[in-house]
Design a protein around this motif. Structure first.
Motif, short mmCIF file in Angstrom:
data_model
loop_
_atom_site.label_atom_id
_atom_site.label_comp_id
_atom_site.label_asym_id
_atom_site.label_seq_id
_atom_site.Cartn_x
_atom_site.Cartn_y
_atom_site.Cartn_z
N ALA A 10 0.32 -9.49 4.72
CA ALA A 10 0.59 -8.49 3.70
C ALA A 10 0.78 -9.14 2.33
CB ALA A 10 1.85 -7.70 4.07
N GLU A 11 0.44 -8.41 1.29
CA GLU A 11 0.56 -8.93 -0.08
C GLU A 11 2.02 -9.13 -0.45
OE1 GLU A 11 -0.65 -7.76 -4.70
OE2 GLU A 11 -1.58 -6.70 -3.01
N LEU A 13 5.26 -9.59 -2.73
CA LEU A 13 5.71 -9.04 -4.01
C LEU A 13 6.81 -9.88 -4.65
CD1 LEU A 13 5.89 -5.23 -3.08
CD2 LEU A 13 4.23 -6.33 -4.60
N VAL A 22 6.97 -7.19 0.63
CA VAL A 22 5.51 -7.18 0.71
C VAL A 22 5.03 -5.74 0.61
CG1 VAL A 22 5.46 -9.25 2.17
CG2 VAL A 22 5.48 -6.97 3.24
N ASP A 28 -0.47 1.35 0.45
CA ASP A 28 -0.22 0.51 -0.73
C ASP A 28 0.76 1.13 -1.72
OD1 ASP A 28 -1.74 2.47 -1.94
OD2 ASP A 28 -3.35 1.14 -2.59
N CYS A 31 6.60 -0.31 -0.17
CA CYS A 31 7.09 -1.69 -0.19
C CYS A 31 7.95 -1.91 1.04
CB CYS A 31 7.90 -1.91 -1.47
SG CYS A 31 8.98 -3.34 -1.45
#
Length: 219
Positions: A10-11, A13, A22, A28, A31
């Motif tokens: 996962a991206e 943050l 993430v 999207d 969070c």
């Protein structure tokens, strides 16, 4: 429930002392706040060490649990529409097989769908705000808290994101733990409405001074 592979991919943050964040692999606009394993957390003092140990053994000391309960308490007092003005929503609390708690929250985005960054990030990276505009955003948040008697005392630049909405900006709170559990030994600020309001306004003025000082360093 998310697999460890999904969470690892996962991206990312950002991270705090006890949690990292993430973007949800499934949405999207969500969070995920995830416990940092106890062994990987840094402790500044013995009190922090005790609290972090207790958070593993007693769920009531866990930050994700505290924030989840704080949001549930607010939803019992106010409508979703009211809360959405200044507070990021909390959607669900999950527990992984290894005992980590994951809090699913609203990921605040700007009008152009970009991710709203923390006030701290902006100040660290040299964003120069119109002082009148940013002070107005601080005042709008603090007066809303005062009007509704919401004891959000942790008004610091890391807990607030700057949301750009066309020509205006708004400060959105992404950490509401202090509305549920504070640091006071005797929580007078939570019992007395007048003391609560004065404390919110003091913290608001302190935040405005901090913003100006940090911007002056850039300029």
């Amino acid at each position: 429930m998310f697999s460890s592979v999904e969470l690892e991919g996962a991206e990312f943050l950002g991270a705090g002392a006890n949690r990292y964040c993430v973007i949800s692999p499934n949405d999207d606009n969500v969070c995920l706040k995830i416990d940092i394993p106890i062994a990987q957390r840094q402790c500044k003092n013995w009190r922090q060490a005790i609290k972090r140990h207790l958070s593993k053994e007693i769920i009531q000391f866990n930050e994700n649990y505290i924030e989840w309960m704080a949001y549930k308490k607010l939803t019992n007092r106010f409508s979703q529409v009211e809360l959405d003005q200044f507070i990021a929503g909390c959607f669900d609390l999950h527990k992984t097989p290894d005992g980590q708690l994951i809090l699913a929250c609203q990921l605040i985005r700007n009008a152009d769908h970009s991710i709203a960054l923390s006030l701290d990030h902006h100040l660290k990276n040299g964003t120069v705000f119109d002082l009148v505009q940013i002070n107005q955003a601080v005042d709008e948040l603090s007066e809303w808290l005062v009007r509704h008697s919401i004891p959000l005392f942790d008004l610091n630049s890391g807990n607030l994101v700057v949301q750009y909405n066309k020509k205006s900006i708004r400060l959105m709170c992404i950490d509401i733990k202090s509305t549920y559990k504070g640091k006071e030994i005797i929580p007078i600020s939570y019992w007395s409405k007048k003391i609560m309001q004065k404390k919110i306004r003091r913290r608001s003025e302190r935040l405005k001074k901090t913003i100006q000082l940090r911007m002056n360093k850039v300029l």
